[in-house]
Motif scaffolding. Structure first.
Motif, mmCIF file in Angstrom:
data_model
loop_
_atom_site.group_PDB
_atom_site.id
_atom_site.type_symbol
_atom_site.label_atom_id
_atom_site.label_comp_id
_atom_site.label_asym_id
_atom_site.label_seq_id
_atom_site.Cartn_x
_atom_site.Cartn_y
_atom_site.Cartn_z
ATOM 1 N N ARG A 41 0.794 -1.225 0.000
ATOM 2 C CA ARG A 41 0.000 0.000 0.000
ATOM 3 C C ARG A 41 0.830 1.281 0.000
ATOM 4 N N ASP A 42 2.102 1.173 0.358
ATOM 5 C CA ASP A 42 2.912 2.383 0.473
ATOM 6 C C ASP A 42 4.365 2.031 0.186
ATOM 7 N N TYR A 43 5.153 3.051 -0.144
ATOM 8 C CA TYR A 43 6.582 2.839 -0.354
ATOM 9 C C TYR A 43 7.365 4.063 0.092
ATOM 10 N N ALA A 44 8.661 3.874 0.262
ATOM 11 C CA ALA A 44 9.558 4.973 0.618
ATOM 12 C C ALA A 44 10.875 4.761 -0.121
ATOM 13 N N THR A 53 17.809 2.937 -1.081
ATOM 14 C CA THR A 53 16.894 1.914 -0.578
ATOM 15 C C THR A 53 15.471 2.220 -1.012
ATOM 16 N N PHE A 54 14.793 1.192 -1.526
ATOM 17 C CA PHE A 54 13.369 1.258 -1.829
ATOM 18 C C PHE A 54 12.674 0.330 -0.843
ATOM 19 N N SER A 55 11.776 0.871 -0.027
ATOM 20 C CA SER A 55 11.071 0.083 0.985
ATOM 21 C C SER A 55 9.601 -0.030 0.603
ATOM 22 N N ALA A 56 9.056 -1.236 0.670
ATOM 23 C CA ALA A 56 7.650 -1.489 0.348
ATOM 24 C C ALA A 56 6.918 -1.900 1.618
ATOM 25 N N PHE A 57 5.770 -1.264 1.862
ATOM 26 C CA PHE A 57 5.007 -1.472 3.092
ATOM 27 C C PHE A 57 3.640 -2.079 2.798
ATOM 28 N N ARG A 58 3.185 -2.951 3.698
ATOM 29 C CA ARG A 58 1.797 -3.418 3.634
ATOM 30 C C ARG A 58 0.875 -2.298 4.092
ATOM 31 N N ALA A 60 1.265 1.822 6.053
ATOM 32 C CA ALA A 60 2.245 2.890 6.275
ATOM 33 C C ALA A 60 2.816 2.883 7.686
ATOM 34 N N THR A 61 2.118 2.302 8.644
ATOM 35 C CA THR A 61 2.576 2.356 10.033
ATOM 36 C C THR A 61 3.471 1.186 10.426
ATOM 37 N N GLU A 62 3.680 0.230 9.541
ATOM 38 C CA GLU A 62 4.473 -0.940 9.862
ATOM 39 C C GLU A 62 5.914 -0.787 9.382
ATOM 40 N N ARG A 63 6.710 -1.803 9.736
ATOM 41 C CA ARG A 63 8.043 -1.897 9.153
ATOM 42 C C ARG A 63 7.886 -2.337 7.701
ATOM 43 N N PRO A 64 8.848 -2.007 6.841
ATOM 44 C CA PRO A 64 8.716 -2.432 5.446
ATOM 45 C C PRO A 64 8.765 -3.955 5.322
ATOM 46 N N GLU A 65 7.914 -4.487 4.451
ATOM 47 C CA GLU A 65 7.925 -5.935 4.224
ATOM 48 C C GLU A 65 9.202 -6.345 3.492
ATOM 49 N N TRP A 81 23.244 -5.424 -5.242
ATOM 50 C CA TRP A 81 21.800 -5.474 -4.988
ATOM 51 C C TRP A 81 21.494 -6.451 -3.865
ATOM 52 N N ALA A 82 20.555 -6.058 -3.004
ATOM 53 C CA ALA A 82 20.131 -6.948 -1.916
ATOM 54 C C ALA A 82 18.634 -6.778 -1.689
ATOM 55 N N LEU A 83 17.979 -7.897 -1.442
ATOM 56 C CA LEU A 83 16.575 -7.907 -1.046
ATOM 57 C C LEU A 83 16.555 -8.278 0.430
ATOM 58 N N VAL A 84 16.068 -7.347 1.263
ATOM 59 C CA VAL A 84 16.100 -7.524 2.712
ATOM 60 C C VAL A 84 14.669 -7.695 3.207
ATOM 61 N N GLY A 85 14.443 -8.708 4.030
ATOM 62 C CA GLY A 85 13.121 -9.002 4.559
ATOM 63 C C GLY A 85 12.734 -8.096 5.717
ATOM 64 N N GLU A 86 11.549 -8.340 6.238
ATOM 65 C CA GLU A 86 10.987 -7.495 7.300
ATOM 66 C C GLU A 86 11.811 -7.525 8.580
ATOM 67 N N ALA A 87 12.373 -8.662 8.908
ATOM 68 C CA ALA A 87 13.156 -8.793 10.138
ATOM 69 C C ALA A 87 14.609 -8.366 9.958
ATOM 70 N N GLY A 88 14.989 -7.944 8.752
ATOM 71 C CA GLY A 88 16.343 -7.491 8.508
ATOM 72 C C GLY A 88 17.256 -8.534 7.891
ATOM 73 N N GLN A 89 16.741 -9.734 7.635
ATOM 74 C CA GLN A 89 17.551 -10.777 7.027
ATOM 75 C C GLN A 89 17.673 -10.536 5.514
#
Length: 114
Positions: A41-44, A53-58, A60-65, A81-89
């Motif tokens: 629903r949102d990005y930053a 960094t491009f962050s994608a959110f489910r 706006a108030t959560e951590r990026p997915e 290039w790196a794809l980083v998950g919600e927990a930082g992995q």
């Protein structure tokens, strides 16, 4: 009045890492498809000295997915290039953007099939 004074040049290269047009088009295309599927629903976008960094959110108030990071300093090692998950992995890392985005695109196929 006819004197032109140039800006001082910074030694050490550019002061900001950014996405070029083709990279941003590829990322925003994926983002648009995920929005159409109702998942994101949102990005930053964060452009810094070390990484872009491009962050994608489910929501706006959560951590990026997912975060898509471009770090040119890692170009010669494991890939910029790196794809980083919600927990930082780190989910995927590579030298090209396409294979790094593949896990998210597979998830999109699963969302459309459901």
């Amino acid at each position: 009045m006819g004197t032109v004074t140039p800006f001082p040049k910074v030694a050490g290269g550019p002061t900001q890492v950014a996405f070029d047009r083709q990279e941003l088009t590829r990322i925003l295309d994926l983002y648009g498809r995920m929005v159409a599927a109702g998942h994101w629903r949102d990005y930053a976008i964060d452009l810094g000295r070390e990484a872009a960094t491009f962050s994608a959110f489910r929501r706006a108030t959560e951590r990026p997915e997912f975060r898509i990071e471009k770090r040119p300093s890692l170009r010669q090692r494991q890939g910029m290039w790196a794809l980083v998950g919600e927990a930082g992995q780190v989910v995927k890392r590579g030298h090209e953007l396409g294979p790094v985005l593949a896990p998210v695109e597979r998830r999109l196929l699963k969302l459309v099939e459901e």
